[in-house]
Design a protein around this motif. Sequence first.
Motif, PDB file in Angstrom:
ATOM      1  N   PRO A   1       0.641  -1.103   0.089  1.00 31.95           N
ATOM      2  CA  PRO A   1       0.026  -0.035  -0.124  1.00 31.95           C
ATOM      3  C   PRO A   1       1.015   1.187   0.034  1.00 31.95           C
ATOM      4  O   PRO A   1       1.905   1.041   0.370  1.00 31.95           O
ATOM      5  CB  PRO A   1      -1.037  -0.165   1.217  1.00 31.95           C
ATOM      6  N   ARG A   2       0.375   2.114  -0.757  1.00 33.55           N
ATOM      7  CA  ARG A   2       0.877   3.451  -0.674  1.00 33.55           C
ATOM      8  C   ARG A   2       0.366   4.316   0.563  1.00 33.55           C
ATOM      9  O   ARG A   2      -0.523   3.837   1.309  1.00 33.55           O
ATOM     10  CB  ARG A   2       0.807   4.227  -2.025  1.00 33.55           C
ATOM     11  N   VAL A   3       1.234   5.600   0.636  1.00 35.67           N
ATOM     12  CA  VAL A   3       1.113   6.134   2.129  1.00 35.67           C
ATOM     13  C   VAL A   3      -0.452   6.540   2.144  1.00 35.67           C
ATOM     14  O   VAL A   3      -1.029   6.356   3.413  1.00 35.67           O
ATOM     15  CB  VAL A   3       2.077   7.343   2.161  1.00 35.67           C
ATOM     16  N   HIS A   4      -1.320   6.853   1.471  1.00 35.63           N
ATOM     17  CA  HIS A   4      -2.603   7.462   1.713  1.00 35.63           C
ATOM     18  C   HIS A   4      -3.264   6.352   1.853  1.00 35.63           C
ATOM     19  O   HIS A   4      -4.441   6.019   2.753  1.00 35.63           O
ATOM     20  CB  HIS A   4      -3.355   8.025   0.523  1.00 35.63           C
ATOM     21  N   GLU A   5      -3.022   4.985   1.331  1.00 31.08           N
ATOM     22  CA  GLU A   5      -3.841   3.584   1.511  1.00 31.08           C
ATOM     23  C   GLU A   5      -3.295   3.021   3.003  1.00 31.08           C
ATOM     24  O   GLU A   5      -4.170   2.433   3.600  1.00 31.08           O
ATOM     25  CB  GLU A   5      -3.315   2.704   0.285  1.00 31.08           C
ATOM     26  N   VAL A   6      -2.133   3.397   3.444  1.00 25.27           N
ATOM     27  CA  VAL A   6      -1.907   3.025   4.981  1.00 25.27           C
ATOM     28  C   VAL A   6      -2.741   3.857   5.647  1.00 25.27           C
ATOM     29  O   VAL A   6      -3.452   3.146   6.808  1.00 25.27           O
ATOM     30  CB  VAL A   6      -0.292   3.238   5.031  1.00 25.27           C
ATOM     31  N   LEU A   7      -3.006   5.056   5.500  1.00 32.38           N
ATOM     32  CA  LEU A   7      -3.849   5.776   6.459  1.00 32.38           C
ATOM     33  C   LEU A   7      -5.302   5.259   6.282  1.00 32.38           C
ATOM     34  O   LEU A   7      -6.163   5.317   7.302  1.00 32.38           O
ATOM     35  CB  LEU A   7      -3.987   7.388   6.048  1.00 32.38           C
ATOM     36  N   VAL A   8      -5.920   4.817   4.979  1.00 32.90           N
ATOM     37  CA  VAL A   8      -7.013   4.206   5.000  1.00 32.90           C
ATOM     38  C   VAL A   8      -7.120   2.974   5.633  1.00 32.90           C
ATOM     39  O   VAL A   8      -8.219   2.623   6.334  1.00 32.90           O
ATOM     40  CB  VAL A   8      -7.707   3.920   3.353  1.00 32.90           C
ATOM     41  N   GLN A   9      -6.101   2.096   5.747  1.00 34.66           N
ATOM     42  CA  GLN A   9      -6.221   0.788   6.467  1.00 34.66           C
ATOM     43  C   GLN A   9      -6.324   0.939   7.756  1.00 34.66           C
ATOM     44  O   GLN A   9      -6.982   0.294   8.432  1.00 34.66           O
ATOM     45  CB  GLN A   9      -4.892   0.391   6.173  1.00 34.66           C
ATOM     46  N   LYS A  10      -5.372   2.237   8.417  1.00 34.52           N
ATOM     47  CA  LYS A  10      -5.713   2.426   9.690  1.00 34.52           C
ATOM     48  C   LYS A  10      -7.084   3.123  10.216  1.00 34.52           C
ATOM     49  O   LYS A  10      -7.733   2.420  11.268  1.00 34.52           O
ATOM     50  CB  LYS A  10      -4.746   3.528  10.170  1.00 34.52           C
ATOM     51  N   ALA A  11      -7.680   3.820   9.236  1.00 36.32           N
ATOM     52  CA  ALA A  11      -8.963   4.350   9.598  1.00 36.32           C
ATOM     53  C   ALA A  11     -10.068   3.151   9.544  1.00 36.32           C
ATOM     54  O   ALA A  11     -10.723   3.071  10.449  1.00 36.32           O
ATOM     55  CB  ALA A  11      -9.544   5.277   8.590  1.00 36.32           C
ATOM     56  N   GLN A 156      -9.752  15.886   1.979  1.00 33.03           N
ATOM     57  CA  GLN A 156      -8.524  16.527   2.036  1.00 33.03           C
ATOM     58  C   GLN A 156      -8.000  16.051   3.632  1.00 33.03           C
ATOM     59  O   GLN A 156      -8.616  16.233   4.519  1.00 33.03           O
ATOM     60  CB  GLN A 156      -8.558  18.013   1.738  1.00 33.03           C
ATOM     61  N   ILE A 157      -6.835  15.588   3.533  1.00 31.18           N
ATOM     62  CA  ILE A 157      -6.083  14.791   4.717  1.00 31.18           C
ATOM     63  C   ILE A 157      -4.991  15.600   5.039  1.00 31.18           C
ATOM     64  O   ILE A 157      -4.027  15.621   4.362  1.00 31.18           O
ATOM     65  CB  ILE A 157      -5.742  13.481   4.597  1.00 31.18           C
ATOM     66  N   PRO A 158      -4.954  16.591   6.116  1.00 28.61           N
ATOM     67  CA  PRO A 158      -3.813  17.164   6.494  1.00 28.61           C
ATOM     68  C   PRO A 158      -2.823  16.678   6.715  1.00 28.61           C
ATOM     69  O   PRO A 158      -1.496  16.885   6.346  1.00 28.61           O
ATOM     70  CB  PRO A 158      -4.372  18.013   7.858  1.00 28.61           C
ATOM     71  N   ALA A 159      -2.741  15.133   7.136  1.00 29.93           N
ATOM     72  CA  ALA A 159      -1.538  14.386   7.555  1.00 29.93           C
ATOM     73  C   ALA A 159      -0.865  14.000   6.351  1.00 29.93           C
ATOM     74  O   ALA A 159       0.477  13.715   6.129  1.00 29.93           O
ATOM     75  CB  ALA A 159      -2.124  13.239   8.221  1.00 29.93           C
ATOM     76  N   LEU A 160      -1.516  14.376   5.118  1.00 30.37           N
ATOM     77  CA  LEU A 160      -0.726  14.082   3.926  1.00 30.37           C
ATOM     78  C   LEU A 160      -0.098  15.371   3.277  1.00 30.37           C
ATOM     79  O   LEU A 160       0.264  15.150   2.070  1.00 30.37           O
ATOM     80  CB  LEU A 160      -1.754  13.335   2.875  1.00 30.37           C
ATOM     81  N   GLU A 161      -0.347  16.320   3.693  1.00 28.36           N
ATOM     82  CA  GLU A 161       0.346  17.593   3.269  1.00 28.36           C
ATOM     83  C   GLU A 161       1.434  17.681   3.249  1.00 28.36           C
ATOM     84  O   GLU A 161       2.289  17.001   4.144  1.00 28.36           O
ATOM     85  CB  GLU A 161      -0.243  18.956   4.200  1.00 28.36           C
ATOM     86  N   ASN A 162       2.103  18.295   2.269  1.00 27.74           N
ATOM     87  CA  ASN A 162       3.824  18.544   2.071  1.00 27.74           C
ATOM     88  C   ASN A 162       4.564  17.374   2.269  1.00 27.74           C
ATOM     89  O   ASN A 162       5.691  17.362   2.998  1.00 27.74           O
ATOM     90  CB  ASN A 162       4.070  19.594   3.134  1.00 27.74           C
ATOM     91  N   LEU A 163       4.134  16.199   1.657  1.00 24.65           N
ATOM     92  CA  LEU A 163       4.858  14.989   1.720  1.00 24.65           C
ATOM     93  C   LEU A 163       5.975  15.106   1.004  1.00 24.65           C
ATOM     94  O   LEU A 163       5.984  15.732  -0.176  1.00 24.65           O
ATOM     95  CB  LEU A 163       3.977  13.932   1.656  1.00 24.65           C
TER      96      LEU A 163
END
Length: 383
Positions: A1-11, A156-163
């Motif tokens: 999984p890519r970074v946004h998908e890791v966050l989706v998995q956690k959610a 829009q997910i602030p944790a993914l800003e400025n990666l």
Amino acid sequence: PRVHEVLVQKAGKKLGLPVIPSRMAMLTRPNHGRAACHYCGQCGRGCKTASAFSSSQTMVLPAMKTGKLNVICNAMARELLTGPDGKVTGVSYVDKPTRTEKQIRCRAVVVAASACESARLLLNSKSTRFPNGIANSSGMLGRNLTDTVGYGLGGQIPALENLPRHNCDGIGGMHVYVPWWLLDDKKKNFPRGYHIEIGGGFGMPQIGGFRGHEGYGAKLKEEVRRYYGSYVGFAGRGEMIPNEHTYCEIDPEKVDQWGIPVLRFHFRWSEHEINQAKHMHDTFNDLIVAMGGKPQPRASRREDGGISVGGSIIHEAGTVSMGNDPAKSVLNKYCQAHEVKNLFVADAAPFISNADKNVTLTIVANAWRTAEYLAEEMRKGNV
Ligand SMILES: Cc1cc2nc3c(=O)[nH]c(=O)nc-3n(C[C@H](O)[C@H](O)[C@H](O)COP(=O)(O)OP(=O)(O)OC[C@H]3O[C@@H](n4cnc5c(N)ncnc54)[C@H](O)[C@@H]3O)c2cc1C
Ligand code: SF4
């Protein structure tokens, strides 16, 4: 999984949703002359190495190599011709370059023009025996039309800003997926269910991708850099239950450029689908909030309440339905017409419902089954 998908998995874990690796019809190892996927991420444009499944590359070309398949290009089938016993004897078609009518004889015919066009061809094949279209004594041709139920919500997910920028192409499309998870839920107010497709990452920015960040110069550039890759999208794809208001029929007035009558459509979602779309909305909203994000409605064609416009998910099915009862269906369980033993339909037209899985691989599996049955019936001399 890519970074946004890791966050989706956690959610998903927080909310009790299974977020699993996505199943894709792509090769991870070479197979029958097709190369393994080289992760260019461009499946939407057609796969040059045939690593992604497509019937033209995976089935038609190998079949041509056997020398047993003759492809007639630029042929627009107008109608199926029948003999006195009601069986199909051939197909009448327009040779498009010369605009002339031609015929080809057959022992059996397998129609696979896609769900609605197959119904159209059969409805246009009229004879004294079948005045309302071939194999249509039940009047069911064109009925049971369905599309997939669609609903989408992004955030829009602030944790993914400025990666930090990185290449996250990989295989084309999503790398994780949520299958229907409430199979035993007795409280929900709609039948069946839906799956969730997930979008996001550093893909090619699309028009409208930075809505709300208008401006000029350095400030705009800074905003684009900050927000690029910080959006996720959830698309629900659910099962539609056929209803009496949703069907296609021959338009009594309009014809196409070849003079062949076209279809006209009637489409209505029932309460089942509307409630399902509301459930999708609540789930996607919860997922985005659990990721620490802000939900943002998507700009796409929708009806009131956000459900997709019927037909816009382009998963048409039904129209030449299969069933055991010839009074209520056109085809038997092998997709053979009840009334015309040498007529078969091998696309999504036989589907009696539109399960939440996207249609193509079920079409392929079902067509395979139909082909095996037809070959056996021909060997036995029944067809
Ligand atoms: C943009 C888009 C994206 C999609 N994405 C997905 C996805 O991700 N997953 C999924 O499972 N499904 C997807 N679908 C749906 C899927 O593509 C179709 O359900 C599937 O291709 C149908 O297969 P088929 O063989 O029945 O019809 P088609 O693939 O449409 O093939 C029918 C063929 O018959 C020919 N034909 C029609 N009428 C005649 C005639 N009278 N004479 C001669 N030839 C005729 C057509 O030219 C065509 O070549 C998508 C559809 C679209 C449009
Ligand atoms: S990512 Fe898609 S287009 Fe690229 S090689 Fe793999 S299957 Fe083919």
